[in-house]
Design an enzyme around this catalytic site. Sequence first.
Site, PDB file in Angstrom:
ATOM      1  N   CYS A  68      27.326  12.150  71.496  1.00 55.02           N
ATOM      2  CA  CYS A  68      27.674  10.774  71.814  1.00 55.02           C
ATOM      3  C   CYS A  68      26.615   9.890  71.185  1.00 55.02           C
ATOM      4  CB  CYS A  68      27.664  10.522  73.324  1.00 55.02           C
ATOM      5  SG  CYS A  68      29.039  11.279  74.212  1.00 55.02           S
ATOM      6  N   GLY A  69      26.871   8.616  71.117  1.00 56.76           N
ATOM      7  CA  GLY A  69      25.863   7.694  70.606  1.00 56.76           C
ATOM      8  C   GLY A  69      25.524   6.659  71.659  1.00 56.76           C
TER       9      GLY A  69
END
Lengths: 298, 230
Positions: free
Chosen positions: A2-3
């Site tokens: 994820c970011g």
Amino acid sequence: MCGIVGLLVKNPAMRAHLGELMMPMLIGMTERGPDSAGMAVFTPPVAESARKYNLYSPEMAAQWPRLADELAMSLGGKPELHVKGNHAIIVSSLPPADIKAWLKTRYPNVHLLSVGRAIDVYKDTGLPADVAARYDFSQFQGTHLVGHTRMATESAVTPAHAHPFTAGEDWCLVHNGSLSNACSIRRKLEREGIVFETDNDTEAACRFLEWRMREGDDLRTALQKGFDELDGFYTLLMGTKDQLALIRDPFACKPAVVAEHDDYVAIASEFRSLAHLPDIKNAKVFEPSPKEMYVWKV
Amino acid sequence: MESINFDLNSTPLREINQYLHGAPETLKGKSVTIANPNGAHNIAVGLKADLEVTIQGHAGYYAAGMNQLAKVSIEGSAGTGVAENMMSGMVHVKGFASNAAGATAQGGLLVIDGDAGLRCGISLKGADIVIGGSVGSFSAFMAQAGNLVILGDAGEALGDSLYEARIFVRGKVHSLGADCEEKPMQEADRKILVDLLEKSGHADISPDSFKLFGSARTLYNFHVDNAGAY
């Protein structure tokens, strides 16, 4: 994968451009999280007696004014309404418990994204660029924001499972990683009367930390208890009405890079999301250490 | 020396890497600069020619991975796995390096001027790594051969389950991993250290300020007393 992205502007002149400054940060995290995106933005607070309620429902797009009218008829007052498609913000001075109970009974399919004097939350499925365009992320103004791009690994891809998660008032959390003891934390909190909305592991961390602060811990004490309680991989970025906080698990399994500049503090999973910030060459860029607390104040 | 300048703002990374993967005899001796790396992943991976590459800023993941012969210089920080599985040549990071710098590297020299993250030199197989700052936890985990020189401090579990690599530390060691112990520095070890300090631009630092750590070799063979640990 994820970011995460976070931006806090110290230079008041930049507050009007918060969304614009953030956009390349979010887009830079597209490869890390192409299935959903979300953003919590903290604005100057509304009046002390008032609260902002951020609502989401794909079925309500054309019917938000009706909801606001019915709310006024049922509970009195004259709520303010701001609509962006599936998303609406209602500002009201009525007791929060009354509004929450009314929404739950009258509009059970409307998802209450956040409650607070400063926080607004937008989240939805789709590519980060598409979600950002849908809700005009580039127009955001305010002091700080917390954003996320999601590549789901442990629960469904729905708007409700997207980050940020919220609990209580003016509190949000985004997470890169996975928690291995989310279910036991959840059972423990449910015994305290805390209600969960999804089966997402991040929601457990979000509600655990908010519960600790509601029980009287300050942010740092709550985060210390987080280190003791949370098992798994995590980089967590959290927002309060006037702070951003960042922690990484003891093994630093998930990345984070920080840029501290005279005008702003920016946080992202990778430098490529910081590369386009103004005057980044003169920022102090570093990797936060595992099991350390980083807290920045507006 | 012929100099070729690329700009990642205008040329796609794949094109630059394809150029760098050209015939080694044509690339030999050339000097290449890459402007605006802006944290992109996989810059200058898999080089096989004796040329110089300068990355003018911060690099993303796996920069200069699998390097052979080339001298790659990063004028900023490097993301996860810089110079991983390097075979020969030299990689110089002028800022800090993230996790797993020089992982499994078999030859060549990796110099990091700043700090390195966790698991630096994990499973090192023969390369040399010199870190100007400190390294994070679990560095040199299961390192088999090569040398790790740390001018600053080391985090937790340094050299856990180490084979035959040498670890030189100038600062404090937070804790040693299983089967890693301090060793007396012999003349041969000292020579290696002096040589690496010179090559990495730290000739001014006295080798006497370092301690040497290596394998106690108690995990090499099965021992019945350890049965419970498996």
